[in-house]
Design a protein around this motif. Structure first.
Motif, PDB file in Angstrom:
ATOM      1  N   UNK A   1       0.823  -1.213   0.000  1.00  0.00           N
ATOM      2  CA  UNK A   1       0.000   0.000   0.000  1.00  0.00           C
ATOM      3  C   UNK A   1       0.856   1.262   0.000  1.00  0.00           C
ATOM      4  N   UNK A   2       2.149   1.110   0.126  1.00  0.00           N
ATOM      5  CA  UNK A   2       3.071   2.254   0.078  1.00  0.00           C
ATOM      6  C   UNK A   2       3.341   2.698  -1.355  1.00  0.00           C
ATOM      7  N   UNK A   3       3.069   1.852  -2.334  1.00  0.00           N
ATOM      8  CA  UNK A   3       3.450   2.131  -3.716  1.00  0.00           C
ATOM      9  C   UNK A   3       2.875   3.452  -4.229  1.00  0.00           C
ATOM     10  N   UNK A   4       1.579   3.629  -4.154  1.00  0.00           N
ATOM     11  CA  UNK A   4       0.955   4.849  -4.684  1.00  0.00           C
ATOM     12  C   UNK A   4       1.428   6.100  -3.942  1.00  0.00           C
ATOM     13  N   UNK A   5       1.462   6.092  -2.601  1.00  0.00           N
ATOM     14  CA  UNK A   5       1.968   7.284  -1.912  1.00  0.00           C
ATOM     15  C   UNK A   5       3.424   7.601  -2.267  1.00  0.00           C
ATOM     16  N   UNK A   6       4.257   6.581  -2.428  1.00  0.00           N
ATOM     17  CA  UNK A   6       5.649   6.822  -2.817  1.00  0.00           C
ATOM     18  C   UNK A   6       5.726   7.431  -4.221  1.00  0.00           C
ATOM     19  N   UNK A   7       4.944   6.901  -5.142  1.00  0.00           N
ATOM     20  CA  UNK A   7       4.939   7.441  -6.504  1.00  0.00           C
ATOM     21  C   UNK A   7       4.466   8.886  -6.515  1.00  0.00           C
ATOM     22  N   UNK A   8       3.409   9.193  -5.779  1.00  0.00           N
ATOM     23  CA  UNK A   8       2.900  10.567  -5.705  1.00  0.00           C
ATOM     24  C   UNK A   8       3.915  11.501  -5.040  1.00  0.00           C
ATOM     25  N   UNK A   9       4.549  11.024  -3.977  1.00  0.00           N
ATOM     26  CA  UNK A   9       5.577  11.810  -3.291  1.00  0.00           C
ATOM     27  C   UNK A   9       6.724  12.120  -4.245  1.00  0.00           C
ATOM     28  N   UNK A  10       7.188  11.099  -4.964  1.00  0.00           N
ATOM     29  CA  UNK A  10       8.289  11.292  -5.914  1.00  0.00           C
ATOM     30  C   UNK A  10       7.925  12.336  -6.972  1.00  0.00           C
ATOM     31  N   UNK A  11       6.732  12.221  -7.537  1.00  0.00           N
ATOM     32  CA  UNK A  11       6.317  13.147  -8.584  1.00  0.00           C
ATOM     33  C   UNK A  11       6.114  14.557  -8.049  1.00  0.00           C
ATOM     34  N   UNK A  12       5.783  14.669  -6.791  1.00  0.00           N
ATOM     35  CA  UNK A  12       5.629  15.993  -6.183  1.00  0.00           C
ATOM     36  C   UNK A  12       6.982  16.689  -6.045  1.00  0.00           C
ATOM     37  N   UNK A  13       8.010  15.946  -5.656  1.00  0.00           N
ATOM     38  CA  UNK A  13       9.318  16.578  -5.488  1.00  0.00           C
ATOM     39  C   UNK A  13      10.136  16.595  -6.776  1.00  0.00           C
ATOM     40  N   UNK A  14       9.670  15.858  -7.794  1.00  0.00           N
ATOM     41  CA  UNK A  14      10.320  15.843  -9.110  1.00  0.00           C
ATOM     42  C   UNK A  14       9.264  16.100 -10.188  1.00  0.00           C
ATOM     43  N   UNK A  15       8.739  17.321 -10.250  1.00  0.00           N
ATOM     44  CA  UNK A  15       7.681  17.608 -11.233  1.00  0.00           C
ATOM     45  C   UNK A  15       8.123  17.398 -12.680  1.00  0.00           C
ATOM     46  N   UNK A  16       9.419  17.432 -12.916  1.00  0.00           N
ATOM     47  CA  UNK A  16       9.926  17.189 -14.264  1.00  0.00           C
ATOM     48  C   UNK A  16       9.693  15.742 -14.709  1.00  0.00           C
ATOM     49  N   UNK A  17       9.340  14.871 -13.775  1.00  0.00           N
ATOM     50  CA  UNK A  17       9.111  13.450 -14.076  1.00  0.00           C
ATOM     51  C   UNK A  17       7.632  13.144 -14.280  1.00  0.00           C
TER      52      UNK A  17
END
Length: 79
Positions: free
Chosen positions: A51-67
């Motif tokens: 269940x960590x997968x989606x929050x981790x992906x969203x967190x990553x995209x938030x701090x790396x908007x270029x991705x």
């Protein structure tokens, strides 16, 4: 989520992007972290929840908007 899992997730996602992938699986990255901790490091006590997968992906995209678009995200029901 533990900070070390977040750090590993970010490092691996950036590594995958840097070798040329435009899209990748956040789930695969989390499985890679699990493999590293449990098999390579022998840390049998390490637990990570799928269940960590989606929050981790969203967190990553938030701090790396270029991705943007690197991970496929489903619409959240609580939004």
């Amino acid at each position: 989520m533990p900070l070390d899992v977040c750090t590993q997730f970010e490092r691996l996602a950036l590594e995958v992007r840097n070798v040329g992938y435009d899209r990748y699986s956040a789930d695969a990255i989390l499985h890679r972290i699990r493999w590293h901790e449990r098999i390579e490091r022998g840390n049998r006590a390490f637990r990570c929840n799928d269940h960590w997968t989606a929050p981790l992906a969203r967190w990553f995209l938030q701090i790396h908007p270029e991705a943007k678009g690197f991970f496929e995200l489903r619409e959240r029901l609580d939004e």
